[in-house]
Design a protein around this motif. Sequence first.
Motif, PDB file in Angstrom:
ATOM      1  N   GLN A   1      86.496   8.106  94.366  1.00 55.48           N
ATOM      2  CA  GLN A   1      85.514   8.858  95.150  1.00 55.48           C
ATOM      3  C   GLN A   1      84.945   7.980  96.261  1.00 55.48           C
ATOM      4  O   GLN A   1      84.951   6.747  96.170  1.00 55.48           O
ATOM      5  CB  GLN A   1      84.377   9.354  94.260  1.00 55.48           C
ATOM      6  N   GLU A   2      84.474   8.632  97.312  1.00 56.76           N
ATOM      7  CA  GLU A   2      83.769   7.947  98.394  1.00 56.76           C
ATOM      8  C   GLU A   2      82.336   8.457  98.467  1.00 56.76           C
ATOM      9  O   GLU A   2      82.101   9.670  98.442  1.00 56.76           O
ATOM     10  CB  GLU A   2      84.444   8.187  99.749  1.00 56.76           C
ATOM     11  N   TYR A   3      81.406   7.515  98.544  1.00 60.67           N
ATOM     12  CA  TYR A   3      79.996   7.848  98.720  1.00 60.67           C
ATOM     13  C   TYR A   3      79.510   7.135  99.980  1.00 60.67           C
ATOM     14  O   TYR A   3      79.863   5.980 100.234  1.00 60.67           O
ATOM     15  CB  TYR A   3      79.180   7.390  97.507  1.00 60.67           C
ATOM     16  N   TRP A   4      78.681   7.854 100.755  1.00 51.67           N
ATOM     17  CA  TRP A   4      78.204   7.310 102.023  1.00 51.67           C
ATOM     18  C   TRP A   4      76.678   7.294 102.062  1.00 51.67           C
ATOM     19  O   TRP A   4      76.026   8.203 101.535  1.00 51.67           O
ATOM     20  CB  TRP A   4      78.707   8.156 103.194  1.00 51.67           C
ATOM     21  N   ASP A   5      76.137   6.270 102.680  1.00 54.58           N
ATOM     22  CA  ASP A   5      74.752   6.322 103.143  1.00 54.58           C
ATOM     23  C   ASP A   5      74.807   6.199 104.658  1.00 54.58           C
ATOM     24  O   ASP A   5      75.033   5.110 105.201  1.00 54.58           O
ATOM     25  CB  ASP A   5      73.903   5.198 102.540  1.00 54.58           C
ATOM     26  N   ASN A   6      74.644   7.322 105.318  1.00 55.01           N
ATOM     27  CA  ASN A   6      74.667   7.347 106.792  1.00 55.01           C
ATOM     28  C   ASN A   6      73.333   7.835 107.343  1.00 55.01           C
ATOM     29  O   ASN A   6      73.281   8.465 108.400  1.00 55.01           O
ATOM     30  CB  ASN A   6      75.821   8.204 107.307  1.00 55.01           C
ATOM     31  N   ASN A   7      72.256   7.551 106.594  1.00 50.66           N
ATOM     32  CA  ASN A   7      70.909   7.902 107.037  1.00 50.66           C
ATOM     33  C   ASN A   7      70.771   9.402 107.256  1.00 50.66           C
ATOM     34  O   ASN A   7      70.262   9.857 108.287  1.00 50.66           O
ATOM     35  CB  ASN A   7      70.538   7.134 108.309  1.00 50.66           C
ATOM     36  N   GLY A   8      71.247  10.162 106.278  1.00 52.60           N
ATOM     37  CA  GLY A   8      71.110  11.606 106.352  1.00 52.60           C
ATOM     38  C   GLY A   8      71.901  12.254 107.459  1.00 52.60           C
ATOM     39  O   GLY A   8      71.541  13.338 107.939  1.00 52.60           O
TER      40      GLY A   8
END
Length: 261
Positions: free
Chosen positions: A244-251
Amino acid sequence: MAKRFHYLLLSAVLGFAAVAQAADEVKLLRARSVISSKYGFVHQNATFDVKVRNLGYDKQVVLHYREPDGAWQQTKLRYSHPTGPDSEVWLGHVARLDQRNGQPMSPASLEFSISYQVNGVEFRDDNHSRNYRIDSNEGELLFDRVVYNSGYGPVLTNFYGNTLYGNVVLKNIAPEKSVQVVYSVDNWQTVKLANANYSPYFWTGWYSWLPNPSPAGFEVWNYELDIGDANRVDYAIRYGVAGQEYWDNNGGRNYRVEIMR
């Protein structure tokens, strides 16, 4: 429904805040508590990241926490940056210092909740009436998040050199994982990748030590971005684990740092 509307209206007119259980108006994102010791002084430093919906310009975000003697204290949070299309991140801080004055403030576990006042209404995130808790040296905790860009600030002043440093907090889902920072120094005309690094021991602040992952199962990874002589950096965090890929791109906004050299 009409009675509730009249009550909220009267509360606003009289200057009182009607209390409502928060849905997505206010939400705890991250908490960290660390004990440090130097020259016989013991220092507990706790920080909190909170997201609120931007429902009005005049607002107040408050951390409510219980002292070991049972007394409740509060401290105001400060605005940090926008996130997503209509939300903001606010930051809080609680420090406990043993000053060796006969009445030491020993490190303590914290019970706490968050309130958000705007437009005459007070929204509460109290963990569904159970309150939140963090041990004195628990390290990092994430709430409803798998990966988070820790310690972000939109502006860096008095910056020297060509390397931007930062930390990523993530949930330890599986041993094999990859953590990358996708970034640009020219407004995404070109894109660079930087691998974040893991160490089994995480040192932070004043002579403090924490295991990595933390007792609650969260890891801290460090990254270094080669930015040359750029005065602005845009970036996002990618966490790959267990297929899986999880991102934190500031919403969805991505993170942006303005650099004052």
